[in-house]
Design an enzyme around this catalytic site. Sequence first.
Site, PDB file in Angstrom:
ATOM      1  N   ILE A   1      14.651  -5.526   3.963  1.00 46.74           N
ATOM      2  CA  ILE A   1      14.325  -6.925   3.676  1.00 46.74           C
ATOM      3  C   ILE A   1      15.600  -7.711   3.389  1.00 46.74           C
ATOM      4  CG2 ILE A   1      13.115  -8.477   2.097  1.00 46.74           C
ATOM      5  CD1 ILE A   1      10.975  -6.311   1.746  1.00 46.74           C
TER       6      ILE A   1
ATOM      7  N   ASP B   1      26.721  -1.461  -7.905  1.00 52.32           N
ATOM      8  CA  ASP B   1      25.447  -0.889  -8.338  1.00 52.32           C
ATOM      9  C   ASP B   1      24.861  -1.764  -9.435  1.00 52.32           C
ATOM     10  OD1 ASP B   1      23.430   0.809  -9.518  1.00 52.32           O
ATOM     11  OD2 ASP B   1      24.465   2.550  -8.661  1.00 52.32           O
TER      12      ASP B   1
ATOM     13  N   SER C   1       2.863  -5.333  -4.792  1.00 50.44           N
ATOM     14  CA  SER C   1       1.399  -5.259  -4.857  1.00 50.44           C
ATOM     15  C   SER C   1       0.939  -4.016  -5.611  1.00 50.44           C
ATOM     16  CB  SER C   1       0.804  -5.257  -3.444  1.00 50.44           C
ATOM     17  OG  SER C   1       1.268  -4.134  -2.705  1.00 50.44           O
TER      18      SER C   1
ATOM     19  N   TYR D   1       6.616   3.946 -10.098  1.00 46.86           N
ATOM     20  CA  TYR D   1       7.131   2.787  -9.371  1.00 46.86           C
ATOM     21  C   TYR D   1       6.360   1.525  -9.756  1.00 46.86           C
ATOM     22  CZ  TYR D   1       7.995  -0.453  -5.520  1.00 46.86           C
ATOM     23  OH  TYR D   1       8.304  -1.578  -4.788  1.00 46.86           O
TER      24      TYR D   1
ATOM     25  N   LYS E   1       7.726  -2.085 -11.561  1.00 53.41           N
ATOM     26  CA  LYS E   1       7.577  -3.412 -10.970  1.00 53.41           C
ATOM     27  C   LYS E   1       6.799  -4.355 -11.893  1.00 53.41           C
ATOM     28  CE  LYS E   1       9.852  -3.396  -7.145  1.00 53.41           C
ATOM     29  NZ  LYS E   1      10.972  -4.334  -6.985  1.00 53.41           N
TER      30      LYS E   1
ATOM     31  N   ASN F   1       3.044  -4.427   1.636  1.00 51.81           N
ATOM     32  CA  ASN F   1       3.292  -3.594   2.833  1.00 51.81           C
ATOM     33  C   ASN F   1       4.080  -4.325   3.911  1.00 51.81           C
ATOM     34  OD1 ASN F   1       0.466  -2.649   1.590  1.00 51.81           O
ATOM     35  ND2 ASN F   1       1.545  -0.894   2.459  1.00 51.81           N
TER      36      ASN F   1
ATOM     37  N   ARG G   1      -4.768  -1.934   4.275  1.00 51.94           N
ATOM     38  CA  ARG G   1      -3.600  -2.603   3.731  1.00 51.94           C
ATOM     39  C   ARG G   1      -3.456  -4.002   4.313  1.00 51.94           C
ATOM     40  NH1 ARG G   1      -4.142   0.850   0.716  1.00 51.94           N
ATOM     41  NH2 ARG G   1      -2.750   2.557   0.073  1.00 51.94           N
TER      42      ARG G   1
END
Length: 326
Positions: A18, A62, A127, A150, A154, A179, A218
């Site tokens: 992305i 980093d 999501s 995870y 988020k 997704n 999805r």
Amino acid sequence: MKAEPLKTILITGGAGFIGSNLCEYFLSKEYKVVCLDNFATGYRHNLDDFISNNNFRLIVGDIRNLSDCQKAVSGVDYVLHQAALGSVPRSIVDPIATNEVNVSGFLNMLVASRDAKVKRFVYAASSSTYGDSQDLPKLEDTIGKPLSPYAITKYVNELYADIFSRTYGLETIGLRYFNVFGRKQDPKGAYAAVIPKFVMQLMQLESPVINGDGNYSRDFTYIDNVIQMNELAMISQNPSAINTVYNTAFGDRNTLNELVGFLKEFLAEYDSRIADVAIVHGKNRVGDIPHSLASIDKAKKLLNYNPKYSMQEGLKDAIDWYWKNM
């Protein structure tokens, strides 16, 4: 009249799938772009098309190091924070690393952005935050319990962003990605996303393995819709649109069985043998949400979001890119 200086955007994780698409897009729009990446999951070849652009600067660093974050935000107007350790299965295998990058690294970026007085901090939410909520479509204000480490990281990002907005006045917007797929998404590795992985397997006439019976669904979201959302979130002048989160999706859903059907149909236009590749079914994956469908009404209302690409249209574009580049 003196020309107004170009706005500068920091894109963390800018060498990733992305992030590199965002870098390319905003360079084409005459922004200055700074990319911060440690190449843990991103690739230098994703930057090849614009690494020599005078408006592009790469910082190898980093987000777990506050000094790297401070260096990266210096002189920056906007932050598009994409850097993270993605993947539900990876977080189950190594929750500590996922937390260090996604929570501690996120907090470092918030602190650095606050201190540098950036105009707005737009970040990749997920999501997965909807967790065990069975409501469809997913509405931003209604979430369940997280189903993976995870997902926890988020959700914590959203809590931290909210606190920094209310306590320090840092403008933040979270984009809950659904997704995402498209060009430059890595088809290799243990944690490859389902679409590029299946595309590469089918191109090699190998049988893709669907987790479960294939009826999980999805809201598959093409990369260009995600780019649109990032731009709208960054430039919006609507006071009601900031310091909140948005679903970033197309607003439709397809089952995994339907997905594979489309992949075989579109890939068979390049190699007719792909139409006859068998599909294999395996076990359901731990931590997976059965169904995912976003309401995008909030983004439409407050950001004027108007996604251009359905899953099928995005798949055709993505497959064309994979066929030419892999």
